[in-house]
Write an enzyme that holds these catalytic residues in place. Structure first.
Site, PDB file in Angstrom:
ATOM      1  N   ASN A  11       0.855  89.960  35.603  1.00 23.56           N
ATOM      2  CA  ASN A  11      -0.521  89.495  35.433  1.00 23.56           C
ATOM      3  C   ASN A  11      -0.499  88.438  34.335  1.00 23.56           C
ATOM      4  OD1 ASN A  11      -3.197  89.106  34.903  1.00 23.56           O
ATOM      5  ND2 ASN A  11      -3.630  91.200  34.230  1.00 23.56           N
ATOM      6  N   TRP A  12      -0.588  87.184  34.748  1.00 20.92           N
ATOM      7  CA  TRP A  12      -0.458  86.084  33.771  1.00 20.92           C
ATOM      8  C   TRP A  12      -1.714  85.942  32.909  1.00 20.92           C
ATOM      9  CZ3 TRP A  12       2.191  81.353  36.676  1.00 20.92           C
ATOM     10  CH2 TRP A  12       3.455  81.755  37.132  1.00 20.92           C
ATOM     11  N   LYS A  13      -2.777  86.611  33.287  1.00 22.21           N
ATOM     12  CA  LYS A  13      -4.061  86.507  32.564  1.00 22.21           C
ATOM     13  C   LYS A  13      -4.449  85.027  32.422  1.00 22.21           C
ATOM     14  CE  LYS A  13      -3.138  90.979  30.574  1.00 22.21           C
ATOM     15  NZ  LYS A  13      -3.295  91.916  29.465  1.00 22.21           N
ATOM     16  N   HIS A  97      -9.636  95.375  35.967  1.00 21.10           N
ATOM     17  CA  HIS A  97      -8.775  95.334  34.772  1.00 21.10           C
ATOM     18  C   HIS A  97      -9.624  95.665  33.547  1.00 21.10           C
ATOM     19  CE1 HIS A  97      -6.156  93.902  31.604  1.00 21.10           C
ATOM     20  NE2 HIS A  97      -5.170  94.019  32.475  1.00 21.10           N
ATOM     21  N   GLU A  99      -9.733  94.416  30.726  1.00 25.11           N
ATOM     22  CA  GLU A  99     -10.309  93.256  30.042  1.00 25.11           C
ATOM     23  C   GLU A  99     -11.600  92.814  30.720  1.00 25.11           C
ATOM     24  OE1 GLU A  99      -6.681  90.986  30.038  1.00 25.11           O
ATOM     25  OE2 GLU A  99      -5.892  92.392  28.560  1.00 25.11           O
ATOM     26  N   GLU A 167      -3.452 101.756  33.166  1.00 27.81           N
ATOM     27  CA  GLU A 167      -3.245 100.913  31.994  1.00 27.81           C
ATOM     28  C   GLU A 167      -4.082 101.447  30.831  1.00 27.81           C
ATOM     29  OE1 GLU A 167      -1.770  96.747  33.284  1.00 27.81           O
ATOM     30  OE2 GLU A 167      -3.938  96.664  33.099  1.00 27.81           O
ATOM     31  N   GLY A 173      -1.093  94.937  25.303  1.00 22.85           N
ATOM     32  CA  GLY A 173      -0.874  93.865  24.324  1.00 22.85           C
ATOM     33  C   GLY A 173      -0.645  94.349  22.902  1.00 22.85           C
ATOM     34  N   SER A 205       2.107  97.006  27.618  1.00 22.01           N
ATOM     35  CA  SER A 205       3.278  96.763  26.768  1.00 22.01           C
ATOM     36  C   SER A 205       4.614  97.096  27.432  1.00 22.01           C
ATOM     37  CB  SER A 205       3.141  97.502  25.430  1.00 22.01           C
ATOM     38  OG  SER A 205       2.050  96.991  24.701  1.00 22.01           O
ATOM     39  N   GLY A 226       1.893  92.276  31.565  1.00 28.48           N
ATOM     40  CA  GLY A 226       1.117  91.164  31.039  1.00 28.48           C
ATOM     41  C   GLY A 226       2.028  90.177  30.320  1.00 28.48           C
ATOM     42  N   GLY A 227       2.061  90.271  29.007  1.00 28.95           N
ATOM     43  CA  GLY A 227       2.790  89.312  28.162  1.00 28.95           C
ATOM     44  C   GLY A 227       4.212  89.026  28.622  1.00 28.95           C
TER      45      GLY A 227
END
Ligand code: 13P
Length: 243
Positions: A11-13, A97, A99, A167, A173, A205, A226-227
């Site tokens: 997930n590149w966000k 998600h 976020e 999640e 993150g 993470s 993610g990251g």
């Protein structure tokens, strides 16, 4: 029951301009020529879907959207429909998600409508659930996740069109992860409430260092990253950890 093939999804966000998105996708596609034991998916921002789709062409890395609107079209400024994602080459849509639940105020009801929209467009819905730190500390993690599932996953879900991503909000993150026992327990609780054979990803993470331990758990059918998905080397190391 058929075996659940693991899925490693990035997930590149809200990251990437065309040049870096193209380079990252090409790098992922090139690495994916090596033998691997999982399905691969990248979910770039909507502006990069076409560029990334072109870079992935001919590889077995699938393309997904990060969100979709519940309606197929109309006066919804700034929104993107599931049909548009499909038209751009997507096979998956992430919905719910944390976020979006927490910064855009999305409710279970909204997530349910988006899941139905994803199915209407022929996409697999990746429905995200997860508790906050306060909820976990209050001993309510499972209750919260069960209630999110109940409200967000339509009753006619099938193993072919639903993936759940667990999640924990506090793990996203932050570099923090639940214990492996906690992941196993939560995934088992989720599994009891979704169709047999539907996959459950862990997200929060995940990195090249912890991926092997997480992906070795029987209850974990893959990762939503993610990251670490923004570096092809790290994303690939996570995929490679699927043994
Ligand atoms: P991080 O891997 O950066 O913690 O993000 C997880 C996530 O939110 C994936 O959807």
């Amino acid at each position: 029951m058929t075996e659940r093939k693991r899925l490693v999804a990035g997930n590149w966000k809200m990251n990437g301009l065309r040049a870096d998105g193209r380079a990252l996708a090409r790098d992922v596609a090139a690495r994916a020529r090596e033998p691997h034991r999982c399905e691969l998916l990248v979910c770039p921002p909507a502006t990069l879907l076409e560029t990334v789709g072109e870079a992935l062409a001919g590889s077995d890395v699938a393309l997904g959207g990060q969100d979709c609107h519940s309606e197929p079209k109309g006066a919804f400024t700034g929104c993107i429909s599931a049909e548009m994602l499909r038209d751009a080459g997507c096979m998956y849509a992430i919905v719910g998600h944390s976020e979006r639940r927490h910064t855009c105020g999305e409710t279970d009801r909204d997530v349910r409508a988006k899941t139905l929209a994803a199915w209407r467009a022929g996409l697999v819905a990746i429905v995200c659930v997860g508790e906050t730190r306060a909820e976990r500390e209050a001993g309510r993690a499972e209750t919260v996740v069960e209630s999110q599932l109940l409200g967000s996953v339509p009753e006619n879900a099938t193993a072919g069109d639903l993936i759940v991503a667990y999640e924990p909000v506090w793990a996203i993150g932050t570099g923090l992860t639940p214990t492996m026992a906690d992941v196993t327990e939560m995934h088992a609780a989720i599994r009891a409430r979704i169709p047999a054979g539907a996959r459950i990803l862990y997200g929060g993470s995940v990195n090249p260092k912890n991926a092997a331990e997480i992906l070795a758990l029987n209850e974990v059918d893959g990762a939503l990253v993610g990251g670490a998905s923004l570096k092809a080397e790290d994303f690939w190391a996570i995929a490679y950890a699927c043994r």
